[in-house]
Write a protein that holds these residues in place. Structure first.
Motif, PDB file in Angstrom:
ATOM      1  N   PRO A 166       0.857  -1.181   0.000  1.00 48.15           N
ATOM      2  CA  PRO A 166       0.000   0.000   0.000  1.00 48.15           C
ATOM      3  C   PRO A 166       0.900   1.240   0.000  1.00 48.15           C
ATOM      4  N   MET A 167       0.539   2.204  -0.834  1.00 47.68           N
ATOM      5  CA  MET A 167       1.342   3.418  -0.975  1.00 47.68           C
ATOM      6  C   MET A 167       0.639   4.570  -0.251  1.00 47.68           C
ATOM      7  N   PHE A 168       1.333   5.155   0.705  1.00 52.65           N
ATOM      8  CA  PHE A 168       0.804   6.279   1.463  1.00 52.65           C
ATOM      9  C   PHE A 168       1.542   7.531   1.010  1.00 52.65           C
ATOM     10  N   THR A 169       0.819   8.397   0.330  1.00 50.12           N
ATOM     11  CA  THR A 169       1.445   9.577  -0.258  1.00 50.12           C
ATOM     12  C   THR A 169       0.701  10.845   0.162  1.00 50.12           C
ATOM     13  N   GLY A 170       1.381  11.962   0.017  1.00 50.11           N
ATOM     14  CA  GLY A 170       0.766  13.241   0.355  1.00 50.11           C
ATOM     15  C   GLY A 170       0.305  13.271   1.801  1.00 50.11           C
ATOM     16  N   VAL A 171      -0.876  13.814   2.029  1.00 52.99           N
ATOM     17  CA  VAL A 171      -1.400  13.919   3.388  1.00 52.99           C
ATOM     18  C   VAL A 171      -1.704  12.551   3.992  1.00 52.99           C
ATOM     19  N   LYS A 172      -1.867  11.531   3.148  1.00 56.31           N
ATOM     20  CA  LYS A 172      -2.158  10.183   3.635  1.00 56.31           C
ATOM     21  C   LYS A 172      -0.919   9.487   4.199  1.00 56.31           C
ATOM     22  N   ALA A 173       0.260  10.055   3.970  1.00 59.02           N
ATOM     23  CA  ALA A 173       1.501   9.432   4.441  1.00 59.02           C
ATOM     24  C   ALA A 173       1.501   9.263   5.960  1.00 59.02           C
ATOM     25  N   ALA A 174       0.847  10.166   6.648  1.00 63.40           N
ATOM     26  CA  ALA A 174       0.792  10.083   8.106  1.00 63.40           C
ATOM     27  C   ALA A 174       0.029   8.852   8.582  1.00 63.40           C
ATOM     28  N   ALA A 175      -0.826   8.295   7.730  1.00 65.45           N
ATOM     29  CA  ALA A 175      -1.624   7.131   8.108  1.00 65.45           C
ATOM     30  C   ALA A 175      -0.841   5.820   8.015  1.00 65.45           C
ATOM     31  N   ALA A 176       0.352   5.842   7.459  1.00 66.01           N
ATOM     32  CA  ALA A 176       1.125   4.608   7.284  1.00 66.01           C
ATOM     33  C   ALA A 176       1.421   3.934   8.616  1.00 66.01           C
ATOM     34  N   GLY A 177       1.763   4.704   9.627  1.00 63.88           N
ATOM     35  CA  GLY A 177       2.048   4.137  10.948  1.00 63.88           C
ATOM     36  C   GLY A 177       0.850   3.409  11.522  1.00 63.88           C
ATOM     37  N   THR A 178      -0.312   4.013  11.396  1.00 65.60           N
ATOM     38  CA  THR A 178      -1.541   3.390  11.878  1.00 65.60           C
ATOM     39  C   THR A 178      -1.819   2.107  11.101  1.00 65.60           C
ATOM     40  N   ALA A 179      -1.633   2.150   9.795  1.00 64.86           N
ATOM     41  CA  ALA A 179      -1.865   0.962   8.964  1.00 64.86           C
ATOM     42  C   ALA A 179      -0.906  -0.161   9.346  1.00 64.86           C
ATOM     43  N   LYS A 180       0.330   0.178   9.627  1.00 65.43           N
ATOM     44  CA  LYS A 180       1.307  -0.838  10.058  1.00 65.43           C
ATOM     45  C   LYS A 180       0.868  -1.500  11.360  1.00 65.43           C
ATOM     46  N   ARG A 181       0.452  -0.679  12.318  1.00 66.63           N
ATOM     47  CA  ARG A 181       0.024  -1.230  13.608  1.00 66.63           C
ATOM     48  C   ARG A 181      -1.198  -2.138  13.447  1.00 66.63           C
ATOM     49  N   LYS A 182      -2.146  -1.726  12.618  1.00 66.78           N
ATOM     50  CA  LYS A 182      -3.333  -2.551  12.381  1.00 66.78           C
ATOM     51  C   LYS A 182      -2.945  -3.869  11.710  1.00 66.78           C
ATOM     52  N   ALA A 183      -2.047  -3.804  10.745  1.00 65.74           N
ATOM     53  CA  ALA A 183      -1.609  -5.025  10.055  1.00 65.74           C
ATOM     54  C   ALA A 183      -0.933  -5.967  11.042  1.00 65.74           C
ATOM     55  N   ALA A 184      -0.052  -5.427  11.888  1.00 65.24           N
ATOM     56  CA  ALA A 184       0.659  -6.251  12.868  1.00 65.24           C
ATOM     57  C   ALA A 184      -0.315  -6.920  13.833  1.00 65.24           C
ATOM     58  N   LYS A 185      -1.374  -6.222  14.160  1.00 63.73           N
ATOM     59  CA  LYS A 185      -2.353  -6.734  15.118  1.00 63.73           C
ATOM     60  C   LYS A 185      -3.342  -7.714  14.477  1.00 63.73           C
ATOM     61  N   ASN A 186      -3.768  -7.444  13.238  1.00 69.83           N
ATOM     62  CA  ASN A 186      -4.878  -8.185  12.646  1.00 69.83           C
ATOM     63  C   ASN A 186      -4.502  -9.276  11.653  1.00 69.83           C
ATOM     64  N   LEU A 187      -3.285  -9.259  11.121  1.00 73.40           N
ATOM     65  CA  LEU A 187      -2.908 -10.253  10.117  1.00 73.40           C
ATOM     66  C   LEU A 187      -2.100 -11.387  10.727  1.00 73.40           C
ATOM     67  N   ASP A 188      -2.181 -12.534  10.107  1.00 74.55           N
ATOM     68  CA  ASP A 188      -1.370 -13.681  10.490  1.00 74.55           C
ATOM     69  C   ASP A 188       0.094 -13.258  10.395  1.00 74.55           C
ATOM     70  N   SER A 189       0.852 -13.469  11.444  1.00 75.74           N
ATOM     71  CA  SER A 189       2.250 -13.011  11.485  1.00 75.74           C
ATOM     72  C   SER A 189       3.101 -13.621  10.378  1.00 75.74           C
ATOM     73  N   ARG A 190       2.702 -14.782   9.865  1.00 78.84           N
ATOM     74  CA  ARG A 190       3.457 -15.405   8.776  1.00 78.84           C
ATOM     75  C   ARG A 190       3.308 -14.649   7.463  1.00 78.84           C
ATOM     76  N   LEU A 191       2.261 -13.824   7.351  1.00 78.72           N
ATOM     77  CA  LEU A 191       2.036 -13.053   6.124  1.00 78.72           C
ATOM     78  C   LEU A 191       2.714 -11.689   6.150  1.00 78.72           C
ATOM     79  N   LEU A 192       3.061 -11.219   7.321  1.00 79.10           N
ATOM     80  CA  LEU A 192       3.602  -9.863   7.451  1.00 79.10           C
ATOM     81  C   LEU A 192       4.861  -9.585   6.630  1.00 79.10           C
TER      82      LEU A 192
END
Length: 189
Positions: free
Chosen positions: A103-129
């Motif tokens: 996923p590409m976070f650009t412009g003003v959406k770049a700030a959301a990358a950290g939140t997306a990372k945390r959600k992925a770490a919490k919600n996805l199977d760790s083998r897929l990360l």
């Protein structure tokens, strides 16, 4: 003569509908992205010597089409890596390639990358990360280099061992598109 003009018009319309083919045989542009645990991956440098499938999406609208690729990409390219020995009779028909969904976070959406990372770490199977990277930065250089303009679709690029694009497609998953990817891989092995 009219038949030739009609034929030419059809060819031009078809070609215009697939501008992504203009990137074939071009090097994939340098991209720095991160895993959920902040490990930096430099594409295509870190994948030199390996065949690599890169999926890029830069808008929320592309999520539905991107999700349509998840199971087929997982089953075809990742499942044997995360569950060795689980393939049964057809395990030998899997591909040993690198896969990154970005996923590409650009412009003003770049700030959301950290939140997306945390959600992925919490919600996805760790083998897929390890197969999910997050890009933060400018979009324009990639839109130009990779010839993608439609923000509501994901883009997929198959890179050869040197980082050159050998196959490209976009939009929702289809068997025809996956066949194109697999045929391109088969041509390299």
């Amino acid at each position: 003569m009219r038949q030739w003009v009609s034929f030419l018009a059809i060819i031009l319309c078809c070609a215009a509908g697939h501008p992504i083919s203009s990137v074939i045989n071009q090097p994939f542009p340098k991209m720095q992205a991160e895993t959920v645990d902040d490990k930096v991956i430099n594409l295509p440098e870190d994948t030199k010597g390996r065949i690599t499938l890169v999926g890029l999406a830069y808008s929320k609208k592309s999520e539905k089409d991107l999700n349509s690729w998840m199971s087929p990409v997982y089953n075809t390219f990742i499942s044997q890596k995360v569950n060795p020995g689980s393939g049964g009779l057809f395990a030998s028909f899997t591909y040993d390639i690198d896969v990154y969904l970005i996923p590409m976070f650009t412009g003003v959406k770049a700030a959301a990358a950290g939140t997306a990372k945390r959600k992925a770490a919490k919600n996805l199977d760790s083998r897929l990360l390890p197969y999910i990277l997050f890009y933060q930065g400018k979009l324009k250089p990639y839109k130009q280099a990779l010839d993608f303009e439609k923000k509501d679709v994901p883009y997929f690029f198959l890179l050869d061992q040197t980082g050159k694009i050998i196959y490209a497609t976009s939009g929702a998953y289809s068997e025809r598109k996956m066949d194109g990817i697999e045929n391109a891989i088969d041509g390299l092995e």
